[in-house]
Design an enzyme around this catalytic site. Sequence first.
Site, PDB file in Angstrom:
ATOM      1  N   SER A   1      50.023  46.347  43.363  1.00  0.00           N
ATOM      2  CA  SER A   1      48.576  45.573  42.547  1.00  0.00           C
ATOM      3  C   SER A   1      47.538  46.430  42.474  1.00  0.00           C
ATOM      4  O   SER A   1      48.389  47.551  43.085  1.00  0.00           O
ATOM      5  CB  SER A   1      48.030  44.366  43.562  1.00  0.00           C
ATOM      6  OG  SER A   1      46.463  44.143  43.599  1.00  0.00           O
TER       7      SER A   1
ATOM      8  N   CYS B   1      40.097  39.781  53.427  1.00  0.00           N
ATOM      9  CA  CYS B   1      40.491  38.316  53.678  1.00  0.00           C
ATOM     10  C   CYS B   1      40.525  38.054  54.754  1.00  0.00           C
ATOM     11  O   CYS B   1      40.107  36.215  54.342  1.00  0.00           O
ATOM     12  CB  CYS B   1      42.324  37.580  52.985  1.00  0.00           C
ATOM     13  SG  CYS B   1      42.829  39.484  51.433  1.00  0.00           S
TER      14      CYS B   1
ATOM     15  N   HIS C   1      44.478  47.038  41.982  1.00  0.00           N
ATOM     16  CA  HIS C   1      42.934  46.955  42.076  1.00  0.00           C
ATOM     17  C   HIS C   1      43.253  48.487  43.663  1.00  0.00           C
ATOM     18  O   HIS C   1      41.794  47.823  43.834  1.00  0.00           O
ATOM     19  CB  HIS C   1      42.359  45.916  42.180  1.00  0.00           C
ATOM     20  CG  HIS C   1      42.210  45.257  43.313  1.00  0.00           C
ATOM     21  ND1 HIS C   1      41.831  44.791  44.532  1.00  0.00           N
ATOM     22  CD2 HIS C   1      43.924  44.263  43.539  1.00  0.00           C
ATOM     23  CE1 HIS C   1      42.245  43.819  45.055  1.00  0.00           C
ATOM     24  NE2 HIS C   1      43.463  43.415  44.746  1.00  0.00           N
TER      25      HIS C   1
END
Length: 396
Positions: free
Chosen positions: A199, A324, A201
Amino acid sequence: MQVYLDNAATTKMSKTAINAMLPYMDRIYGNPSSLHSAGQKANEALVNARERVAKLLGCEAREITFTSGGSEADNQAILSAARLGEQKGKKHIISTAFEHHAVLHTLDKLKKDGFEITLLDVHENGLVIPEQMADAIRDDTCLVTIMYANNEIGTVQPIKEIGAVCKEKGVLFHTDAVQAAGHLHIDVKEQNIDMLSLSAHKFHGPKGIGALYARKGIRLTNLIEGGAQERGKRAGTENIPAIMGMTAAFEEACAKIDENTAKLTVLRDKLITGLSEIPHSVLNGDEKKRLPGNVNFCFEGIEGESLLLLLDDKGVYASSGSACTSGSLDPSHVLLAIGRVHDIAHGSLRLTLSDENTEEEIDYTIKAVKEVVEYLRSISPIWRDLVSGKKEFVIK
Ligand SMILES: *Cc1c(COP(=O)(O)O)cnc(C)c1O
């Protein structure tokens, strides 16, 4: 002073990444599927980006699928392997209890479809033992999915060894390398990896873009139906600006791995040494086999959320674990997986560095954490019981 120490949650975009995106927002804005020259220019960029990302991973361009990020790549890798396994009557998957929720929740979904999931012990140091993994493989095992580096405690798994066992036994091996890509050297062929998620980011690229490497011959299952983009495996007009930003950020990060590792290891170890001076504290995860920028502690008699809020007041941006799960009152599943009891797991602090952090910031942070922990303990009834001997310390 403002100190950003939450780089495992997300990173600031690099100038290189931003500059790589700009031309694809105004000048080269065609749809890569269009046949006219404006579209073909965009398509050339897409072809070029795929080759560059493949080169950084040691694979072929056609083995790369661009996705909306790490979560989508994890979902697609696991569901694809499950469908392939199901066709051969193989419905057993091996993973660990401390994976990212993009993996764990996908496995939960498969469990409802009749798959059996074995979660390996990651022990107190946060590491899988390859021999135990080998012993868990059965005739009906279709996939082993184990993260490269943990997003909370930073422990780095023996990926090549795990991959070698899977290869020998003919079982697909997927690794969520979202925390490793751009931070550790990766070579999918050399490390026996069949599928890998990354990913942008997490390595100074844009949010909402990632990639899935799947060794040729592994048939991917579509998560999104529609047009024939990404060789028919991921419909939707390609996000060219983000793909170009990710590619540039990934190249930049990979070129700086050795330099950053040297720099961050010094800062990390200074932070670990400083925070270890706090009484009744413990470092989570193996001291050496961890990401160069990861520090994760538990402090007894402390409530993680209060710690974060008071650190925020002092300009230190930290996390109690995964971004998260913040907002929920459950303690981190990662800390429970390495054997921390509930009360202790609640008092956790994750500090994750980038190459922009300075020694001065680390000194400031050590001082800030010490002050906040001391203050919170001074007003805590639990701490009073611990000190008076009414309750026993868990962390000696
Ligand atoms: C951040 C992260 C993900 C999710 O990636 P997104 O691009 O935010 O979807 C998955 N796995 C790990 C280990 C992560 O750190």
